[in-house]
Structure formats: C-alpha cells, structure tokens
Write an enzyme that holds these catalytic residues in place. Structure first.
Site, PDB file in Angstrom:
ATOM      1  N   LYS A  44       0.849  -1.194   0.000  1.00 15.84           N
ATOM      2  CA  LYS A  44       0.000   0.000   0.000  1.00 15.84           C
ATOM      3  C   LYS A  44       0.887   1.248   0.000  1.00 15.84           C
ATOM      4  CE  LYS A  44      -3.890   1.878   2.762  1.00 15.84           C
ATOM      5  NZ  LYS A  44      -4.734   1.595   3.963  1.00 15.84           N
ATOM      6  N   SER A  92      -9.437   1.531   3.263  1.00 19.01           N
ATOM      7  CA  SER A  92      -8.657   2.352   2.358  1.00 19.01           C
ATOM      8  C   SER A  92      -7.668   1.548   1.518  1.00 19.01           C
ATOM      9  CB  SER A  92      -7.875   3.413   3.159  1.00 19.01           C
ATOM     10  OG  SER A  92      -6.986   2.809   4.084  1.00 19.01           O
ATOM     11  N   SER A 136      -9.638  -0.887   7.478  1.00 20.98           N
ATOM     12  CA  SER A 136      -9.119  -0.843   6.109  1.00 20.98           C
ATOM     13  C   SER A 136      -8.426  -2.119   5.671  1.00 20.98           C
ATOM     14  CB  SER A 136      -8.155   0.337   5.961  1.00 20.98           C
ATOM     15  OG  SER A 136      -8.849   1.557   6.110  1.00 20.98           O
TER      16      SER A 136
END
Length: 599
Positions: free
Chosen positions: A78, A152, A176
């Site tokens: 990420k 997210s 997330s």
C-alpha cells in the site's frame, strides 16, 4: 495473464523447487504483464529494481532454502508504506516523497526472501473504507466493477483478489484491512497492534494503526505476518508478545454474535450473514447473541469524536493546502481542529470504560463473530452519500483497534447478487494465531474459490511452529475430563491430539495420591502409553509446573512417531509401592478396567 496468477505460497515454493534457475525470469514475466493503466497500481518496480531485489537472495537460498521461507514470492505494498528509493504518496501527489529506507515490516519480508512488485492505490491518507477517495481514481470491486472495492487498502485487496501477487500489505485503523477483504473474497489479517512495526508507515492515527495482510489463504496470511513482524525499538508503539494467548481455538468454539445485527436495509447482506451463522453451527460452533451496545458506542468514537484529531496531527501542514487534497478527506481531517485537549481526555476515559466492558464480554467466549460489513454500495451511490455510507461500512470494524483487539476477516457465503460477503473473527490482543487456526478450518469447510481467480482452494496447510507455546504430554489426572484438567484449561492450554509414547515406558498407579495419579517411567521393556498433547502458553508454563507435586515432575518424553515433547515423569523412589499398570496402555483404561475386563 501470467501463469502464476492465483499462486499461493505453496505454489510459489513448488515452482521454485522444480525450476530453481527461473526465479528472475518468472518475476520479470509477471512484472511485464502488469500495467499502471490498472489503477490498483500506483507504482511498479522497474526491471532494475526487480533484479536488485532478486540477485542478492540467490546465493543464500541455494545454501539454505529454509532461511528464506518467502523466497521469490511477489507482493504488493500500500502506498502509505515506505520502500527504499521508491515514491510514497499516500494517494496525495502534493505529499509525495522518495523513501530513504524500507519500512521495517517491508525489510523483514525482504529478509525472508519476498519481492516487492509494486505499490498500490488507497483512499487518500488511509482515510476511508470505500476505495473511492483517491485522485488516481476509484478501485473497482473485483466481482462487479459497478461496486466499490472497499478501502482504504483498495489496491492491495484488488491485486491480491485477482491473484496478481501472492499477498499484499495494507494498513488498518478503522477496518481498512478487513472491509476490502470482505468485498473481494480474500483473507484480511488485522494483527494485534504493535506486533508489526509501524516505522516507515505514513500514520493515519498512530495510536490505532497497524499494517495488515491480504492473502488468498489463512495460512499464507499468518506466515506473512509472522515474517513481517518483530519488535522494533524505534517504534514507540511496538510490543513484544507476552506469550499468554492460546495457540488455537477449540474444535467446538463458543462465539459471541451481535444480538440485533444492523444491515441498513440490505436484505442480501442479512441473508448472507444468516447463511454464515448456519455454517458456523454446522461446523460445531455455538453462537450466543450479546448486547452489542458498547461495541457500537466505541465504533462511533473513531470518526464522530476527538479521535479524528489524530488524523489532523498526521496530515499536518497539508491542511493548509486544501485544494491539493481530496475534498471529503480534507473535511474529515480538518474537523479534528474543532476539539480541545479536554475533549480528547474525556474521549480517552470513555474509550477505556467501553474497552473494559468489551473485554469483560469477550472473556466469556472464544471470539466474537460479526459481518465484515453490513452492506455494500455502488460507485454511484457513494457519490451521493460519501460519508454516511462509509460510516456504515465501519459498523463492525471501527471499534477493534480502539479496544486493542485482534481480527481476521474471512470469506463467507456469497450474497444472492453474486457479490462476496465475509465474516470477521475478533478476539483479545495476541489471539492472532488462535484465530488463524479456526480460519483454516472455516476456509476448508466453505471451500470457496480463491479471491476472484476462480482457482480452487488447495488442501489445508499448517501454521509455522509457535515459539510462544509449550507442547506438554499429559498421562493421568490432567487428561480431558480428569480432576486436574482445569490446571491446563484455566491457563488457555489447548488440546492438540491424543497419541502414544514410544514403546519404552512403564505406567504405574501411585499409592496414596489424591486425586489418584499415575507415574510414568522409562524402561527398555516398556510399552506405548496413551497420552494427550496440550499446547500451553509459554508465559503460563512455569505456573503450571509449580503446581505439580512430588514425586511427579516435567521432563522430555519420546512419542511413538519420534517427536520429543515435554511431559510428566516420576521419581523412581515412588515406584516401589506403586502398581504396574502398563498392560492397560493408559490411565483412563486402568480407571475403567472393570468396564473393559479384556483390555
């Protein structure tokens, strides 16, 4: 599409065993098949960056393959987690910088042999559970592009679900690492806070952040987390596992579930949850509805109270440039300026009170099971209600880090519209391994295909050996159902199996012991004796041994299959007036000898 699409760790390990000279060429072909036109990716490794990772590993792997359990396994990161020499953007172009060093968790994974292929899209500053709050575009659901992927950690979940990488790193503050897993039919391991270092991670809420793991199987997620983890003295919130949690959940666990679960009118989500509950019961679990009010109250605090000011601190001077931020993210983060230090202290007191209630409730169960998300929405629907619908997604996730809990998101029966609908197991801190043991059984029971790949679930693998548990062989009064078994169970010891010793032991019924106890002694003319193996948390092992009275003690026993484990032994002097009961083959058989006269 690369032939490696959907490979699990077992597949990658098998491939390299069969083709040891093809590590670089395999990964080069995989990289060439990827494209930044796929907005799940924000940055892909260059061929030179790929070679720079692979070449130093080759000699070490040839000398000792076991030293690199993730050798050559591709993964994604990420883009709020640093990789040395690569840009980190947190999905905010104006914030972008080139990282000087790897995040500690990334460095640990590289040290285990894993190879970073690219960095992935996210809700800006990891603020959102939707996957739509990025200037690089919304990441679509892998089963239906009209729907959100969840966030997210949207990009990491997407590339994992499509089998482009074996696993991916996300982060989890409010869910997330779990909501995108639920929306894409994959595993989302939300580790205990502090197990994985946060050094090199752009913070969202430092007190509540953790790196999370996406994978296609539970085994892969847990091994990845184990390789990524480790105490970091440079991270003020890093912690050492105290060795108190159980090694596994019981074969027939007792789970809490919300008494009146909320689905916001989504009947398909509700039906999928009810199907999951039926499957849990069919698998041997007991479900007990509980009052979910403290969990809901704590969940509300994360975005609708002073805790949002943590995000304000994290974003810092970027708040002075609102035109360079996603407007929804800016509105959320800027709201932290509305709270005072007095508000923050009051919020902390409330968090502590609600956490105590939650932990007291969970202490009565093996874990809590919840829907990963109560509903899902399309990309168009999210445009209409970006805050309200995001909040709905966090109904069963927002409280977890505030209450210092571990969590594991698992695939579950699909909705009738063909979209995934997962469940999440939640338990106290450091129950990560225990949750994974159940997750493996659950995934095998469901036998769903892997992510969005269409690949079949492989046969169940095993978790790596635990250094935080002691395997103990019990032979008498500590056996299941016997008078002293509680000395194990109250210390979270878990039954592993019934087996036998090697055929070199004699069993005696000791004289004048209350409750009645046997003595086990090594003897070349002995026989195999029935024992039970229990895994006891390392930190509780000393307490257990301290309760063992003379003439018994703990030594090392040899099992019939050649394993050596800790187990009960007896001082030879106590055997002089004991009764030799070896012919019965076990303590339980001796006690029930009148019922089994021919034993």
């Amino acid at each position: 599409m690369a032939f490696t699409t959907g490979f699990t760790l077992q597949d990658w390990q098998r491939h390299y065993r069969q083709h040891p000279q093809e590590v670089l060429s395999t990964l080069e072909a995989l990289l060439a098949d990827l494209s930044t036109d796929d907005n799940a990716w924000l940055y892909l490794a260059t061929p030179a960056q790929l070679r720079a990772q692979v070449e130093p590993l080759l000699a070490a792997w040839q000398q000792d393959p076991a030293s690199l359990p993730l050798f050559g396994v591709p993964f994604a990161v990420k883009d709020n987690i640093d990789i040395a020499g690569w840009p980190t953007s947190a999905a905010c172009p104006a914030f972008t910088y080139v990282a000087e060093s790897d995040a500690v968790a990334v460095a640990n994974l590289k040290g285990a042999g894993a190879i970073v292929l690219g960095k992935t899209n996210l809700d800006q500053y990891a603020t959102g559970l939707v996957g739509t709050r990025s200037p690089f575009g919304a990441v679509c659901n892998t089963f239906n592009p009209e729907y959100v992927s969840g966030g997210s950690s949207s990009g990491s979940a997407s590339v994992t679900a499509r089998g482009l990488v074996c696993f991916a790193l996300g982060t989890d503050t409010a869910g997330s690492g779990r909501v995108p897993a639920g929306f894409n039919n994959i595993i989302g391991l939300k580790p205990t806070k502090g197990w994985l270092s946060a050094t090199g991670v752009v913070p969202a809420c430092r007190l509540n952040d953790t790196i999370s793991i996406f994978a296609l199987t539970v085994e892969d997620a847990f091994l990845t987390a184990s390789c990524a983890a480790g105490y970091d003295g440079l991270d003020a919130y890093s912690r050492v596992n105290p060795g108190l949690a159980p090694a596994a959940l019981p074969a027939t666990p007792r789970f809490a579930i919300p008494s009146s679960p909320e689905f916001f009118g989504d009947t398909r989500a509700q039906a999928a949850w009810e199907a999951a509950c039926a499957a849990l019961i069919a698998g041997g679990a007991t479900l007990q509805p509980i009052d979910f009010t403290p969990f809901s109250q704590l969940a509300e605090q994360l975005y609708y109270g002073p805790w949002v000011a943590e995000r304000t601190v994290a974003v810092g001077e970027m708040l002075t440039r609102p035109d360079e931020m996603d407007p929804v993210v800016y509105g959320i983060v800027a709201s932290g300026n509305n709270y005072s230090a007095v508000d923050a202290y009051k919020a902390e007191y409330l968090r502590a009170e609600l956490t105590r209630q939650i932990q007291q409730t969970l202490s009565q169960f093996d874990a809590l099971v919840v829907p990963t998300s109560p509903t899902i929405h399309t990309l168009e629907e999210m445009k209409q209600e970006p805050v309200q619908y995001n909040s709905q997604f966090g109904t069963y996730t927002n409280f977890t880090n505030l209450a210092d809990l571990s969590a594991l998101a698992l695939p579950a029966p699909f909705r009738t519209d063909g979209l995934p609908a997962g469940i999440t197991l939640i338990a106290p801190a450091w129950y990560d391994r225990a949750l994974a043991t159940f997750g493996i059984r659950w995934q095998q029971q469901q036998a769903l295909s892997l992510g969005a790949t269409g690949n079949a679930l492989p046969a169940a693998g095993s978790l790596p050996a635990s250094p935080l548990h002691v395997r103990v062989a019990v032979v008498g009064a500590h056996l299941t159902g016997m008078p002293l078994n509680h000395q194990l169970t109250r210390r979270h010891a878990v039954l592993v199996e019934e087996t036998q010793t090697a055929a070199c032991y004699r069993l005696y019924a000791l004289a004048n012991t209350i409750p009645a106890k046997p003595g086990l002694a090594k003897d070349n003319s002995g026989a195999a004796i029935i024992v039970e193996l229990w895994d006891i948390p390392l930190a509780r092992f000393g307490e257990f041994v301290a309760e063992i009275p003379a003439p018994l003690g703990i030594g090392t026993l040899e099992l019939a299959d050649g394993r050596s484990v800790k187990g009960f032994i007896c001082e030879p002097a106590a055997l002089a007036d004991a009764t030799d009961i070896t012919e019965f083959g076990g303590w339980r058989r001796w006690l029930t000898r009148e019922e089994h006269p021919h034993v």
